[in-house]
Design an enzyme around this catalytic site. Structure first.
Site, mmCIF file in Angstrom:
data_model
loop_
_atom_site.group_PDB
_atom_site.id
_atom_site.type_symbol
_atom_site.label_atom_id
_atom_site.label_comp_id
_atom_site.label_asym_id
_atom_site.label_seq_id
_atom_site.Cartn_x
_atom_site.Cartn_y
_atom_site.Cartn_z
ATOM 1 C CD1 TRP A 149 47.702 41.530 34.274
ATOM 2 C CD2 TRP A 149 46.153 42.957 33.516
ATOM 3 N NE1 TRP A 149 46.458 40.971 34.474
ATOM 4 C CE2 TRP A 149 45.500 41.823 34.021
ATOM 5 C CE3 TRP A 149 45.386 43.995 32.978
ATOM 6 C CZ2 TRP A 149 44.103 41.676 34.010
ATOM 7 C CZ3 TRP A 149 44.005 43.875 32.961
ATOM 8 C CH2 TRP A 149 43.381 42.718 33.477
ATOM 9 C CG ASP A 196 49.162 47.811 36.979
ATOM 10 O OD1 ASP A 196 48.701 47.830 38.139
ATOM 11 O OD2 ASP A 196 48.655 47.150 36.051
ATOM 12 C CE LYS A 251 44.336 42.601 40.433
ATOM 13 N NZ LYS A 251 44.161 41.225 39.966
#
Lengths: 360, 360
Positions: B103, B172, B196
């Site tokens: 990511w 993030d 999530k």
């Protein structure tokens, strides 16, 4: 049991009760998976099936040819005001737009940040109460595309004839999609926010002809149609639950007889409401010309603000909700998308007649 | 009644059963409105209340100071890989990143399209199995920001110490948000995809310090934090239903005792699973150092692919689902976000022990 109302909201808008009931029943356990659709991995077999079904159903409902891709994106039509020019622009950076209201203006404003925009037709002179004639000679031969807003949610107009041109035609079809039969082949690109005729806010449908994909290289990934097309809309996690609800809506539409059947009912619904307005002594429709009238959004008003207010509050007492017009037109607006039952329009038309006879 | 399973998916992931039950019960008629939350206008009093509650609850749960704004956006964390640099960039166009996995790499790739990116620390040499030391001298004094991925979903690492610098820190936090106590004041910008620890895919939470908003003018509207901040995230129609579910999750977390209580349970859950792996003869955790271990994602594997496959299929037969690891690590991965009950981790730990004793 439940106390469901007729909700004339311009969007987010009514959804078919059957769709909501199905979603509620599957909320804790989707098809014996032991999981909610919200909890399914977007790479799972269950969600893959939902995604495939949604695409196949939409393709069938709109008779979308094989050389068009169906993408599920995020950000609403407003994000497409940016993505459409960014993806379709050519070296001339020329882009032609038709201005038929607030949403066209927003699309134009975003495109102006990127290139050379020409407004080739405009109906702002009469508060956007008609669809302007488009002179084919106004459309630039080297423009990358011409953009129209198919149905104008705020002003209640819709295109019934398309510009006569070879330049690729693109359209914001948010409030018109699936409500009447159109020929997808007339367009290079169709985009639509879901929250009117497709499903919940948070997913945007893009129908794009193959040759419009990948025209411009090195775009930010999340703004590049090619990234979504190459990854079947799974470049990153898509809005899975919104896509699932859209699939249920597509199934519902198919059961009703498809877009052909919906158009028939929609014409009947709109006719009832327009007739009640046109036959009244105190109300007037914003759009005079029958040819330009939207089947989905019907703005109307009385001259007196006191009467408009009273109409709205009495309508609400009668289970007819969210009829307040947009501030730029005033008065009332009845948004009667696919999920608004015929009975809702019958009740509204009857209420308009009764209110008119009591107040004229 | 329902046949709910323990779902170890990395996202979209489990949601609290109470939240799903509440959503199902309100699906056709939200608080006597006669409408589903999906059908509510985003300008209605009902939705305004949902939006306000969601913001207040998140502010309370994370102790977010008044000089930070909470925004609800679309496009997932991946869209923030673009928006964060676009909004926060300065004239030097210098942006510093820490590379701790897939990511981070994606975030770096998007930023490179916009400016001058320097990777100031990197753990790719050991398959991202640790958090690298960040030498403060590597961070450029005129960089607009330094970016970290707080928790690495794929490789199972997390930051427990932050870079020592005055440069604005952005992160993030998709897979770490709300799972443990953090000090928001350490960050200029926090962003997180919902799927999530927050709610369904399709909404992204952005927590941004006031002075980071409006730094760059004339951005495309949908990519400009200022447009969302000035319009309370209603610049265009937001993903209303996803925000509603997020609000229900925030209420659930508050009832559990807030982030402080969740962290306590999460540490206990992670400890159980790591201990079972560390004590086994055939399994090995991808991340060795306890300090760097994620509380949310635990990748582990056996040397033999045959054993990994058999573990996965036997686990599934025991109601322990979606444990397959990401292809870049292989083996298994247990994602144990807030909504995974302690009992799910207990069952998984017991299953690991049993499988190990039968196969060692």
């Amino acid at each position: 049991m439940t106390n469901r109302v007729y909700n004339f909201s311009p969007g987010p808008a009514m959804l078919p009760e059957q769709v909501l009931a199905k979603a509620a029943s599957e909320m804790l356990d989707y098809k014996g998976s032991g999981m909610s659709v919200m909890e399914l991995s977007h790479r799972s077999v269950w969600f893959s099936e939902i995604m495939d079904d949604a695409q196949h159903l939409l393709r069938e409902l709109m008779h979308i040819p094989d050389n068009y891709r169906i993408l599920f994106l995020q950000g609403g039509a407003t994000m497409q005001f940016l993505m459409a020019p960014m993806n379709l622009m050519n070296e001339s950076k020329k882009m032609d737009y038709v201005n038929t209201g607030a949403w066209s203006k927003k699309a134009i404003a975003e495109a102006k940040k990127l290139g050379d925009v020409k407004v080739v037709a405009d109906s702002s002179d009469k508060t956007f109460s008609y669809i302007p004639v488009i002179d084919p000679y106004e459309i630039r031969k080297d423009a990358a595309f011409i953009h129209i807003t198919f149905n104008n949610t705020i002003y209640g107009t819709r295109f019934t004839a398309l510009p006569d041109t070879d330049i690729p035609l693109i359209t914001d079809m948010s409030s018109g999609i699936l409500s009447e039969v159109i020929d997808v082949r007339d367009y290079a690109l169709i985009y639509a926010g879901a929250q009117k005729n497709i499903g919940p806010a948070g997913v945007t449908v893009v129908i794009v002809r193959d040759d419009m994909i990948g025209k411009n290289a090195n775009l930010p990934s999340m703004l590049d149609y090619k990234k979504y097309a190459d990854n079947n809309s799974l470049f990153n996690t898509p809005p899975t639950y919104a896509i699932y609800i859209a699939k249920l809506v597509f199934e519902f539409l198919k059961k009703q007889g498809g877009v052909e059947a919906m158009e028939k009912v929609n014409r009947e619904k709109a006719k009832m409401v327009y007739e009640a307005i046109d036959n009244s002594k105190i109300f007037c429709a914003h759009v005079a010309s029958e040819k330009d009238r939207s089947l989905m959004n019907i703005p109307f008003f009385a001259d007196s603000e006191e009467i408009n207010s009273r109409f709205l509050s009495e309508a609400e007492q009668n289970g007819l909700l969210t009829l307040k017009g947009h501030r730029s037109v005033g008065g009332m607006r009845a948004s009667i998308y696919n999920a608004m039952p015929l009975e809702g329009c019958r009740k509204l038309a009857a209420f308009i007649k009764k209110f008119d006879s009591e107040n004229a």
